[in-house]
Scaffold this motif. Structure first.
Motif, PDB file in Angstrom:
ATOM      1  N   LEU A   1       0.826  -1.210   0.000  1.00  0.00           N
ATOM      2  CA  LEU A   1       0.000   0.000   0.000  1.00  0.00           C
ATOM      3  C   LEU A   1       0.855   1.253   0.000  1.00  0.00           C
ATOM      4  O   LEU A   1       0.445   2.291  -0.531  1.00  0.00           O
ATOM      5  CB  LEU A   1      -0.931  -0.010   1.215  1.00  0.00           C
ATOM      6  CG  LEU A   1      -1.959  -1.151   1.269  1.00  0.00           C
ATOM      7  CD1 LEU A   1      -2.786  -1.068   2.533  1.00  0.00           C
ATOM      8  CD2 LEU A   1      -2.853  -1.130   0.037  1.00  0.00           C
ATOM      9  N   ALA A   2       2.064   1.171   0.576  1.00  0.00           N
ATOM     10  CA  ALA A   2       2.945   2.341   0.615  1.00  0.00           C
ATOM     11  C   ALA A   2       3.396   2.760  -0.779  1.00  0.00           C
ATOM     12  O   ALA A   2       3.633   3.941  -1.038  1.00  0.00           O
ATOM     13  CB  ALA A   2       4.166   2.054   1.495  1.00  0.00           C
ATOM     14  N   VAL A   3       3.521   1.798  -1.686  1.00  0.00           N
ATOM     15  CA  VAL A   3       3.975   2.136  -3.041  1.00  0.00           C
ATOM     16  C   VAL A   3       2.804   2.257  -4.017  1.00  0.00           C
ATOM     17  O   VAL A   3       3.004   2.537  -5.199  1.00  0.00           O
ATOM     18  CB  VAL A   3       4.998   1.105  -3.575  1.00  0.00           C
ATOM     19  CG1 VAL A   3       6.226   1.068  -2.700  1.00  0.00           C
ATOM     20  CG2 VAL A   3       4.372  -0.291  -3.669  1.00  0.00           C
ATOM     21  N   HIS A   4       1.577   2.026  -3.530  1.00  0.00           N
ATOM     22  CA  HIS A   4       0.384   2.162  -4.364  1.00  0.00           C
ATOM     23  C   HIS A   4      -0.630   3.048  -3.648  1.00  0.00           C
ATOM     24  O   HIS A   4      -1.716   2.607  -3.263  1.00  0.00           O
ATOM     25  CB  HIS A   4      -0.250   0.802  -4.674  1.00  0.00           C
ATOM     26  CG  HIS A   4       0.575  -0.066  -5.563  1.00  0.00           C
ATOM     27  ND1 HIS A   4       1.504  -0.945  -5.072  1.00  0.00           N
ATOM     28  CD2 HIS A   4       0.622  -0.170  -6.910  1.00  0.00           C
ATOM     29  CE1 HIS A   4       2.082  -1.571  -6.077  1.00  0.00           C
ATOM     30  NE2 HIS A   4       1.569  -1.125  -7.203  1.00  0.00           N
ATOM     31  N   SER A   5      -0.256   4.285  -3.455  1.00  0.00           N
ATOM     32  CA  SER A   5      -1.132   5.216  -2.745  1.00  0.00           C
ATOM     33  C   SER A   5      -1.911   6.132  -3.680  1.00  0.00           C
ATOM     34  O   SER A   5      -2.707   6.948  -3.237  1.00  0.00           O
ATOM     35  CB  SER A   5      -0.293   6.072  -1.781  1.00  0.00           C
ATOM     36  OG  SER A   5       0.721   6.778  -2.497  1.00  0.00           O
ATOM     37  N   GLN A   6      -1.685   5.986  -4.990  1.00  0.00           N
ATOM     38  CA  GLN A   6      -2.349   6.877  -5.933  1.00  0.00           C
ATOM     39  C   GLN A   6      -3.851   6.591  -6.005  1.00  0.00           C
ATOM     40  O   GLN A   6      -4.297   5.460  -5.832  1.00  0.00           O
ATOM     41  CB  GLN A   6      -1.730   6.768  -7.344  1.00  0.00           C
ATOM     42  CG  GLN A   6      -1.858   5.405  -7.992  1.00  0.00           C
ATOM     43  CD  GLN A   6      -0.710   4.490  -7.655  1.00  0.00           C
ATOM     44  OE1 GLN A   6      -0.123   4.599  -6.587  1.00  0.00           O
ATOM     45  NE2 GLN A   6      -0.378   3.596  -8.580  1.00  0.00           N
ATOM     46  N   ASP A   7      -4.622   7.642  -6.215  1.00  0.00           N
ATOM     47  CA  ASP A   7      -6.080   7.510  -6.300  1.00  0.00           C
ATOM     48  C   ASP A   7      -6.477   6.861  -7.623  1.00  0.00           C
ATOM     49  O   ASP A   7      -5.752   6.907  -8.614  1.00  0.00           O
ATOM     50  CB  ASP A   7      -6.751   8.876  -6.175  1.00  0.00           C
ATOM     51  CG  ASP A   7      -6.504   9.496  -4.805  1.00  0.00           C
ATOM     52  OD1 ASP A   7      -6.340   8.731  -3.841  1.00  0.00           O
ATOM     53  OD2 ASP A   7      -6.466  10.743  -4.719  1.00  0.00           O
ATOM     54  N   GLY A   8      -7.677   6.277  -7.612  1.00  0.00           N
ATOM     55  CA  GLY A   8      -8.198   5.662  -8.828  1.00  0.00           C
ATOM     56  C   GLY A   8      -9.052   6.634  -9.618  1.00  0.00           C
ATOM     57  O   GLY A   8      -9.087   7.838  -9.351  1.00  0.00           O
ATOM     58  N   THR A   9      -9.746   6.104 -10.596  1.00  0.00           N
ATOM     59  CA  THR A   9     -10.615   6.923 -11.435  1.00  0.00           C
ATOM     60  C   THR A   9     -11.811   6.096 -11.879  1.00  0.00           C
ATOM     61  O   THR A   9     -11.752   4.858 -11.901  1.00  0.00           O
ATOM     62  CB  THR A   9      -9.847   7.441 -12.671  1.00  0.00           C
ATOM     63  OG1 THR A   9     -10.692   8.314 -13.413  1.00  0.00           O
ATOM     64  CG2 THR A   9      -9.395   6.290 -13.555  1.00  0.00           C
ATOM     65  N   ASP A  10     -12.893   6.767 -12.209  1.00  0.00           N
ATOM     66  CA  ASP A  10     -14.091   6.083 -12.705  1.00  0.00           C
ATOM     67  C   ASP A  10     -13.975   5.919 -14.218  1.00  0.00           C
ATOM     68  O   ASP A  10     -13.981   6.908 -14.958  1.00  0.00           O
ATOM     69  CB  ASP A  10     -15.344   6.880 -12.355  1.00  0.00           C
ATOM     70  CG  ASP A  10     -15.583   6.937 -10.856  1.00  0.00           C
ATOM     71  OD1 ASP A  10     -15.260   5.952 -10.175  1.00  0.00           O
ATOM     72  OD2 ASP A  10     -16.086   7.972 -10.373  1.00  0.00           O
ATOM     73  N   VAL A  11     -13.843   4.678 -14.652  1.00  0.00           N
ATOM     74  CA  VAL A  11     -13.693   4.427 -16.084  1.00  0.00           C
ATOM     75  C   VAL A  11     -15.054   4.125 -16.692  1.00  0.00           C
ATOM     76  O   VAL A  11     -16.020   3.781 -16.001  1.00  0.00           O
ATOM     77  CB  VAL A  11     -12.713   3.264 -16.339  1.00  0.00           C
ATOM     78  CG1 VAL A  11     -11.351   3.580 -15.778  1.00  0.00           C
ATOM     79  CG2 VAL A  11     -13.252   1.967 -15.734  1.00  0.00           C
ATOM     80  N   LYS A  12     -15.114   4.260 -18.005  1.00  0.00           N
ATOM     81  CA  LYS A  12     -16.359   4.007 -18.733  1.00  0.00           C
ATOM     82  C   LYS A  12     -16.172   2.816 -19.676  1.00  0.00           C
ATOM     83  O   LYS A  12     -15.087   2.567 -20.176  1.00  0.00           O
ATOM     84  CB  LYS A  12     -16.761   5.238 -19.539  1.00  0.00           C
ATOM     85  CG  LYS A  12     -17.049   6.472 -18.682  1.00  0.00           C
ATOM     86  CD  LYS A  12     -17.424   7.657 -19.563  1.00  0.00           C
ATOM     87  CE  LYS A  12     -17.713   8.897 -18.731  1.00  0.00           C
ATOM     88  NZ  LYS A  12     -18.066  10.057 -19.592  1.00  0.00           N
ATOM     89  N   ASN A  13     -17.279   2.112 -19.895  1.00  0.00           N
ATOM     90  CA  ASN A  13     -17.325   1.039 -20.898  1.00  0.00           C
ATOM     91  C   ASN A  13     -16.237  -0.013 -20.667  1.00  0.00           C
ATOM     92  O   ASN A  13     -15.542  -0.412 -21.606  1.00  0.00           O
ATOM     93  CB  ASN A  13     -17.194   1.625 -22.312  1.00  0.00           C
ATOM     94  CG  ASN A  13     -18.242   2.661 -22.606  1.00  0.00           C
ATOM     95  OD1 ASN A  13     -19.384   2.529 -22.170  1.00  0.00           O
ATOM     96  ND2 ASN A  13     -17.865   3.719 -23.328  1.00  0.00           N
ATOM     97  N   LEU A  14     -16.096  -0.472 -19.430  1.00  0.00           N
ATOM     98  CA  LEU A  14     -15.087  -1.492 -19.144  1.00  0.00           C
ATOM     99  C   LEU A  14     -15.512  -2.828 -19.735  1.00  0.00           C
ATOM    100  O   LEU A  14     -16.586  -3.337 -19.454  1.00  0.00           O
ATOM    101  CB  LEU A  14     -14.900  -1.634 -17.627  1.00  0.00           C
ATOM    102  CG  LEU A  14     -13.949  -2.752 -17.174  1.00  0.00           C
ATOM    103  CD1 LEU A  14     -12.534  -2.492 -17.687  1.00  0.00           C
ATOM    104  CD2 LEU A  14     -13.959  -2.874 -15.654  1.00  0.00           C
ATOM    105  N   LYS A  15     -14.653  -3.376 -20.564  1.00  0.00           N
ATOM    106  CA  LYS A  15     -14.887  -4.696 -21.173  1.00  0.00           C
ATOM    107  C   LYS A  15     -13.662  -5.565 -20.917  1.00  0.00           C
ATOM    108  O   LYS A  15     -12.531  -5.131 -21.115  1.00  0.00           O
ATOM    109  CB  LYS A  15     -15.127  -4.553 -22.678  1.00  0.00           C
ATOM    110  CG  LYS A  15     -16.416  -3.824 -23.034  1.00  0.00           C
ATOM    111  CD  LYS A  15     -16.565  -3.651 -24.530  1.00  0.00           C
ATOM    112  CE  LYS A  15     -15.516  -2.683 -25.072  1.00  0.00           C
ATOM    113  NZ  LYS A  15     -15.707  -2.414 -26.520  1.00  0.00           N
TER     114      LYS A  15
END
Length: 427
Positions: A118-132
């Motif tokens: 978690l210390a090296v993956h602290s970046q925020d996510g995003t809401d993606v569209k049309n995930l396939k």
């Protein structure tokens, strides 16, 4: 005897003259087969038909088997590789790294903790569209899936690919368990190279040197320090470095897959180490001048200031010869005078200033440090002289000034010893 031979010839001739009726044999075999088949059918006719209860039980078993098969297929789909891949992409793209950690195949190791991940993956996510999510490759133990999606405000599709690995354990005792391969998250066997004797901590965990390094078969086999090989999560990590007589340092370094590793630079020598070497210089100068003035050396105390084992017999011999030559040179200069005699009544050295001009690791692995030293001196002496007419006179003289020198030290059994010096006699 003659009758027996004639009979034998007669029988053989009769056998050869009579042809074999193969068609007759075939008709007999076919008749036997039909008779056996008719007998089997007759037995089947005599078997009673199952009752209604039996038929009902059979139908129930068949229905249950179908239901179980369908249920197995439906439930299994919740744990199948496609569902795992879909859940992974959703978690990773939304920044749910705790869930991602639970999905990936993490190797064992102190640095493979969830906290470090978690210390090296602290970046925020995003809401993606049309995930396939779609399968792109498959083997007996791995599956590869591709995610196609669009980021907010973007018109072009993005693609990511992930590999899943079938695990030995099962889910709910029946279904194969799938996990995301760690290849995208872990730099396996990541090499860290440091000078010998350094203490290295990564993310608070102290590392132990591996058996690689000198004599190893890797590309750094000639590296004269310590080599560490650890599994690290891809990303930025913290390293704490310390060593005897060195200033400790804390730094951040970035780890990527396929990297050649990280090499730790020499730490700056500590102020305490410089002060220790300066003390050695002061005590050594006092020992040298006293013995040279009194012509009482070179004593063992004087020789103990010098390196006694340079790792090479010839080098050690040269150091010992340099020590004796320096004593002899100072003795000669301090007693060289145009007067009848000279007697030093006072000699002072003070206001020492020292700084490191160079440091390096010698071939034998020992630390060598070149110390630049400046100092002030003052001395007084009495000279006695006899004139041509036999009159003896005594004069008192004095002198003062500043001087400089360079002394190269080498650590020997935890002590600073003189390897070489260009010290000059102040008189």
């Amino acid at each position: 005897m003659e009758e027996y031979n004639n009979q034998k010839m007669t029988d053989e001739g009769a056998f050869l003259d009579k042809p074999i009726d193969r068609e007759e044999q075939r008709r007999k075999r076919e008749a036997i087969r039909k008779a056996q088949e008719a007998e089997r059918w007759e037995k089947l006719k005599n078997i009673p038909m199952p009752g209604k209860k039996t038929i009902t039980a059979i139908l129930i078993v068949a229905v249950v088997a179908v239901i179980l098969a369908v249920a197995y297929s439906v439930v299994g789909s919740f744990f199948g590789p496609e569902r795992v891949a879909e859940e992974y992409f959703k978690a990773a793209l939304s920044g749910d790294w705790e869930k991602v950690y639970g999905q990936i195949e993490v190797p064992e190791g102190e640095l493979m903790s969830e906290e470090n991940f978690l210390a090296v993956h602290s970046q925020d996510g995003t809401d993606v569209k049309n995930l396939k999510v779609e399968k792109v490759n498959e083997s007996d133990f791995t599956c590869q899936y591709k995610a196609v999606y669009m980021l907010p405000g973007e018109s072009n599709e993005m693609e990511d690919t992930v590999t899943l690995v079938k695990q030995n354990e099962k889910t709910l005792f029946f279904f194969p368990k799938w996990k995301i391969s760690s290849e995208a998250f872990v730099a396996s066997n990541y090499p860290i190279y440091a000078p010998e004797g350094y203490s290295i901590k990564v993310d608070g965990v102290e590392l132990t040197p591996s058996e690689t390094g000198i004599g190893s078969e890797d590309e750094y086999e000639s590296y004269a320090g310590d080599t560490y090989r650890v599994d690290l999560f891809v990303g930025t990590h913290t390293m704490e470095i310390s060593a005897e007589n060195r200033e400790p340092s804390t730094l951040e370094f970035n780890v990527s897959r396929g990297s050649e590793g990280y090499t730790v630079e020499q730490l700056a020598l500590s102020e305490e180490a410089v002060a220790d070497m300066q003390t050695v210089v002061k005590n050594f100068m006092s020992q040298l001048y006293v013995e040279a003035i009194q012509e009482s050396g070179p004593s063992q105390d004087y020789m103990d200031y010098w390196v006694s084992d340079a790792g090479d017999l010839q080098a050690t011999k040269e150091i010992q010869n340099s020590a004796r030559y320096l004593y002899e040179d100072f003795t000669e200069q301090l007693h060289s005078t145009r007067y009848d005699s000279i007697k030093f009544t006072d000699m002072q050295f003070e206001n020492y200033q020292s700084e490191i001009s160079d440091s390096y690791t010698m071939e034998n692995g020992a630390l060598a440090v070149q110390l630049y030293v400046t100092y002030e001196y003052s001395y007084a002496y009495t000279v006695t002289d006899t004139s041509y007419d036999g009159i003896t006179s005594t004069e008192n003289e004095s002198n003062d000034g500043t001087d400089e020198m360079t002394v190269t030290f080498m650590q020997e059994e935890g002590q600073w010893k003189i390897y070489s010096t260009n010290m000059n006699c102040v008189y």
